[in-house]
Design a protein around this motif. Sequence first.
Motif, PDB file in Angstrom:
ATOM      1  N   PHE A 151       0.891  -1.202   0.048  1.00  0.00           N
ATOM      2  CA  PHE A 151       0.051  -0.043   0.064  1.00  0.00           C
ATOM      3  C   PHE A 151       0.752   1.362   0.235  1.00  0.00           C
ATOM      4  CE2 PHE A 151      -2.192   3.308   2.232  1.00  0.00           C
ATOM      5  CZ  PHE A 151      -3.540   3.447   1.321  1.00  0.00           C
ATOM      6  N   ALA A 152       1.749   1.253   0.860  1.00  0.00           N
ATOM      7  CA  ALA A 152       2.846   2.374   1.050  1.00  0.00           C
ATOM      8  C   ALA A 152       3.706   2.572  -0.499  1.00  0.00           C
ATOM      9  CB  ALA A 152       3.701   2.315   1.935  1.00  0.00           C
ATOM     10  N   MET A 153       4.024   1.630  -1.296  1.00  0.00           N
ATOM     11  CA  MET A 153       4.528   1.423  -2.370  1.00  0.00           C
ATOM     12  C   MET A 153       3.599   1.933  -3.550  1.00  0.00           C
ATOM     13  SD  MET A 153       7.758   1.013  -1.903  1.00  0.00           S
ATOM     14  CE  MET A 153       8.356   0.737  -3.464  1.00  0.00           C
ATOM     15  N   TRP A 154       1.979   1.764  -3.366  1.00  0.00           N
ATOM     16  CA  TRP A 154       1.086   2.118  -4.235  1.00  0.00           C
ATOM     17  C   TRP A 154       1.248   3.656  -4.308  1.00  0.00           C
ATOM     18  CZ3 TRP A 154      -4.334   3.207  -2.831  1.00  0.00           C
ATOM     19  CH2 TRP A 154      -5.009   3.542  -3.956  1.00  0.00           C
ATOM     20  N   ILE A 155       1.005   4.130  -2.979  1.00  0.00           N
ATOM     21  CA  ILE A 155       0.838   5.625  -2.798  1.00  0.00           C
ATOM     22  C   ILE A 155       2.213   6.189  -3.272  1.00  0.00           C
ATOM     23  CG2 ILE A 155       0.963   7.303  -1.099  1.00  0.00           C
ATOM     24  CD1 ILE A 155      -1.761   5.696  -1.215  1.00  0.00           C
ATOM     25  N   ALA A 156       3.344   5.662  -3.405  1.00  0.00           N
ATOM     26  CA  ALA A 156       4.580   6.237  -3.949  1.00  0.00           C
ATOM     27  C   ALA A 156       4.363   6.168  -5.422  1.00  0.00           C
ATOM     28  CB  ALA A 156       5.517   5.498  -3.501  1.00  0.00           C
ATOM     29  N   SER A 157       3.654   5.270  -5.910  1.00  0.00           N
ATOM     30  CA  SER A 157       3.566   5.061  -7.399  1.00  0.00           C
ATOM     31  C   SER A 157       2.806   6.089  -8.080  1.00  0.00           C
ATOM     32  CB  SER A 157       3.243   3.395  -7.612  1.00  0.00           C
ATOM     33  OG  SER A 157       1.618   3.508  -7.626  1.00  0.00           O
ATOM     34  N   PHE A 158       2.180   6.958  -7.396  1.00  0.00           N
ATOM     35  CA  PHE A 158       1.270   8.001  -7.894  1.00  0.00           C
ATOM     36  C   PHE A 158       2.161   8.906  -8.838  1.00  0.00           C
ATOM     37  CE2 PHE A 158      -2.530   8.304  -4.670  1.00  0.00           C
ATOM     38  CZ  PHE A 158      -2.615   6.900  -4.906  1.00  0.00           C
ATOM     39  N   ALA A 159       3.629   9.101  -8.316  1.00  0.00           N
ATOM     40  CA  ALA A 159       4.255  10.086  -9.000  1.00  0.00           C
ATOM     41  C   ALA A 159       5.023   9.231 -10.365  1.00  0.00           C
ATOM     42  CB  ALA A 159       5.405  10.325  -8.217  1.00  0.00           C
ATOM     43  N   LEU A 160       4.552   7.994 -10.541  1.00  0.00           N
ATOM     44  CA  LEU A 160       5.172   7.240 -11.803  1.00  0.00           C
ATOM     45  C   LEU A 160       4.017   7.203 -12.876  1.00  0.00           C
ATOM     46  CD1 LEU A 160       7.222   4.539  -9.403  1.00  0.00           C
ATOM     47  CD2 LEU A 160       7.960   6.725 -10.427  1.00  0.00           C
ATOM     48  N   ASN A 161       4.480   6.183 -13.737  1.00  0.00           N
ATOM     49  CA  ASN A 161       3.518   6.100 -14.665  1.00  0.00           C
ATOM     50  C   ASN A 161       2.282   5.044 -14.517  1.00  0.00           C
ATOM     51  OD1 ASN A 161       4.157   3.369 -15.529  1.00  0.00           O
ATOM     52  ND2 ASN A 161       6.234   4.078 -16.105  1.00  0.00           N
ATOM     53  N   ARG A 162       1.182   5.235 -15.228  1.00  0.00           N
ATOM     54  CA  ARG A 162       0.138   4.443 -14.875  1.00  0.00           C
ATOM     55  C   ARG A 162       0.258   2.934 -14.827  1.00  0.00           C
ATOM     56  NH1 ARG A 162      -4.177   6.519 -13.020  1.00  0.00           N
ATOM     57  NH2 ARG A 162      -4.103   8.185 -14.345  1.00  0.00           N
ATOM     58  N   ALA A 163       1.140   2.421 -15.530  1.00  0.00           N
ATOM     59  CA  ALA A 163       1.422   1.017 -15.487  1.00  0.00           C
ATOM     60  C   ALA A 163       1.824   0.519 -13.975  1.00  0.00           C
ATOM     61  CB  ALA A 163       2.177   0.544 -16.396  1.00  0.00           C
ATOM     62  N   VAL A 164       2.802   1.321 -13.623  1.00  0.00           N
ATOM     63  CA  VAL A 164       3.331   1.088 -11.968  1.00  0.00           C
ATOM     64  C   VAL A 164       2.322   1.382 -11.197  1.00  0.00           C
ATOM     65  CG1 VAL A 164       4.940   1.715 -10.352  1.00  0.00           C
ATOM     66  CG2 VAL A 164       5.711   1.789 -12.879  1.00  0.00           C
ATOM     67  N   PHE A 165       1.644   2.193 -11.498  1.00  0.00           N
ATOM     68  CA  PHE A 165       0.418   2.489 -10.406  1.00  0.00           C
ATOM     69  C   PHE A 165      -0.636   1.306 -10.547  1.00  0.00           C
ATOM     70  CE2 PHE A 165      -4.115   4.024 -10.241  1.00  0.00           C
ATOM     71  CZ  PHE A 165      -4.041   4.493  -8.984  1.00  0.00           C
ATOM     72  N   LEU A 166      -0.752   0.798 -11.642  1.00  0.00           N
ATOM     73  CA  LEU A 166      -1.576  -0.306 -11.533  1.00  0.00           C
ATOM     74  C   LEU A 166      -1.244  -1.735 -10.952  1.00  0.00           C
ATOM     75  CD1 LEU A 166      -3.325   0.073 -15.099  1.00  0.00           C
ATOM     76  CD2 LEU A 166      -4.452   0.370 -13.071  1.00  0.00           C
ATOM     77  N   ILE A 167       0.171  -1.925 -11.218  1.00  0.00           N
ATOM     78  CA  ILE A 167       0.751  -3.239 -10.832  1.00  0.00           C
ATOM     79  C   ILE A 167       0.662  -3.117  -9.286  1.00  0.00           C
ATOM     80  CG2 ILE A 167       3.020  -4.183 -10.338  1.00  0.00           C
ATOM     81  CD1 ILE A 167       3.988  -2.961 -12.992  1.00  0.00           C
ATOM     82  N   PHE A 168       0.884  -2.045  -8.509  1.00  0.00           N
ATOM     83  CA  PHE A 168       1.020  -1.835  -7.056  1.00  0.00           C
ATOM     84  C   PHE A 168      -0.615  -1.822  -6.591  1.00  0.00           C
ATOM     85  CE2 PHE A 168       5.282  -1.201  -7.888  1.00  0.00           C
ATOM     86  CZ  PHE A 168       5.780  -1.800  -6.879  1.00  0.00           C
ATOM     87  N   LEU A 169      -1.525  -1.253  -7.478  1.00  0.00           N
ATOM     88  CA  LEU A 169      -2.729  -1.329  -6.824  1.00  0.00           C
ATOM     89  C   LEU A 169      -3.302  -2.647  -6.828  1.00  0.00           C
ATOM     90  CD1 LEU A 169      -5.605  -0.091  -6.147  1.00  0.00           C
ATOM     91  CD2 LEU A 169      -5.921   0.363  -8.603  1.00  0.00           C
ATOM     92  N   ALA A 170      -3.203  -3.435  -7.829  1.00  0.00           N
ATOM     93  CA  ALA A 170      -3.434  -4.797  -8.150  1.00  0.00           C
ATOM     94  C   ALA A 170      -2.902  -5.987  -7.031  1.00  0.00           C
ATOM     95  CB  ALA A 170      -3.271  -5.421  -9.420  1.00  0.00           C
ATOM     96  N   LEU A 171      -1.448  -5.526  -6.764  1.00  0.00           N
ATOM     97  CA  LEU A 171      -0.740  -6.534  -5.802  1.00  0.00           C
ATOM     98  C   LEU A 171      -1.161  -5.835  -4.404  1.00  0.00           C
ATOM     99  CD1 LEU A 171       1.477  -8.461  -5.468  1.00  0.00           C
ATOM    100  CD2 LEU A 171       3.181  -6.481  -5.194  1.00  0.00           C
ATOM    101  N   TRP A 172      -1.501  -4.904  -3.925  1.00  0.00           N
ATOM    102  CA  TRP A 172      -1.895  -4.605  -2.768  1.00  0.00           C
ATOM    103  C   TRP A 172      -3.497  -5.374  -2.474  1.00  0.00           C
ATOM    104  CZ3 TRP A 172      -6.369  -0.746  -1.962  1.00  0.00           C
ATOM    105  CH2 TRP A 172      -6.522  -0.444  -0.943  1.00  0.00           C
ATOM    106  N   ILE A 173      -4.342  -5.204  -3.493  1.00  0.00           N
ATOM    107  CA  ILE A 173      -5.346  -6.007  -3.332  1.00  0.00           C
ATOM    108  C   ILE A 173      -5.220  -7.554  -2.963  1.00  0.00           C
ATOM    109  CG2 ILE A 173      -7.679  -6.520  -4.648  1.00  0.00           C
ATOM    110  CD1 ILE A 173      -7.400  -3.624  -5.607  1.00  0.00           C
ATOM    111  N   THR A 174      -4.375  -7.802  -3.793  1.00  0.00           N
ATOM    112  CA  THR A 174      -4.076  -9.439  -4.033  1.00  0.00           C
ATOM    113  C   THR A 174      -3.570  -9.950  -2.643  1.00  0.00           C
ATOM    114  OG1 THR A 174      -3.269  -9.326  -6.180  1.00  0.00           O
ATOM    115  CG2 THR A 174      -2.343 -10.907  -4.853  1.00  0.00           C
ATOM    116  N   PHE A 175      -2.629  -9.133  -1.862  1.00  0.00           N
ATOM    117  CA  PHE A 175      -2.351  -9.547  -0.622  1.00  0.00           C
ATOM    118  C   PHE A 175      -3.253  -9.476   0.260  1.00  0.00           C
ATOM    119  CE2 PHE A 175       2.394  -8.492  -1.509  1.00  0.00           C
ATOM    120  CZ  PHE A 175       2.694  -9.782  -1.452  1.00  0.00           C
ATOM    121  N   VAL A 176      -4.271  -8.323   0.420  1.00  0.00           N
ATOM    122  CA  VAL A 176      -5.283  -8.192   1.311  1.00  0.00           C
ATOM    123  C   VAL A 176      -6.404  -9.268   1.087  1.00  0.00           C
ATOM    124  CG1 VAL A 176      -7.436  -6.847   1.864  1.00  0.00           C
ATOM    125  CG2 VAL A 176      -5.051  -5.710   1.487  1.00  0.00           C
TER     126      VAL A 176
END
Length: 184
Positions: free
Chosen positions: A106-131
């Motif tokens: 989740f923290a990495m997903w927040i950091a990914s807001f400053a990066l491209n959309r693909a990185v953002f989607l990876i970390f969003l999906a991964l966060w949901i996966t772990f939960v």
Amino acid sequence: MPVTNPAPLGLFGFATTTWLLSMINAGLFPGTSVPMVLAMAIAFGGTAQFAAGLMEVRNGNTFGFVAFCSYGAFWWSFALFVELFAKGVPGDFVGWYLFVWGVFTFAMWIASFALNRAVFLIFLALWITFVLLAFGIWLGAPALTHAGGYTGLLTALFAAYLAAADVINATHGRTILPVGAKAA
């Protein structure tokens, strides 16, 4: 002298290993397939990804360093746990292991807001996966574990796409596969 981008190596290591484990979590393959995941976790998901993280240091990429080294260590810890330490560990504690990785993600997903959309989607999906996987264990709900597996497959697809885009775009010297503008 140009510096090589290590991100595709780390992303492909992450994507392939995540794909294999997620097929098991989604219920597409039996748990007897885990040894193949463990081999991939040590060799590609863990080692190659960790190496990519170390190479990000010379690029001054804090996000890449932390992400690749951390998830490389995740795969090593996963393999070590399954092979050496799983016996006798309460299932709900495995849920905490996954949840803690979800908090980190989740923290990495927040950091990914400053990066491209693909990185953002990876970390969003991964966060949901772990939960989903953590709650699947805590609630004894195979449907949540299967949902986590399918979300993990989506995560792996996003990561493989970004890895392919990085390699293809760099090799051709132009954008062939877009990765999207910054998320924020």
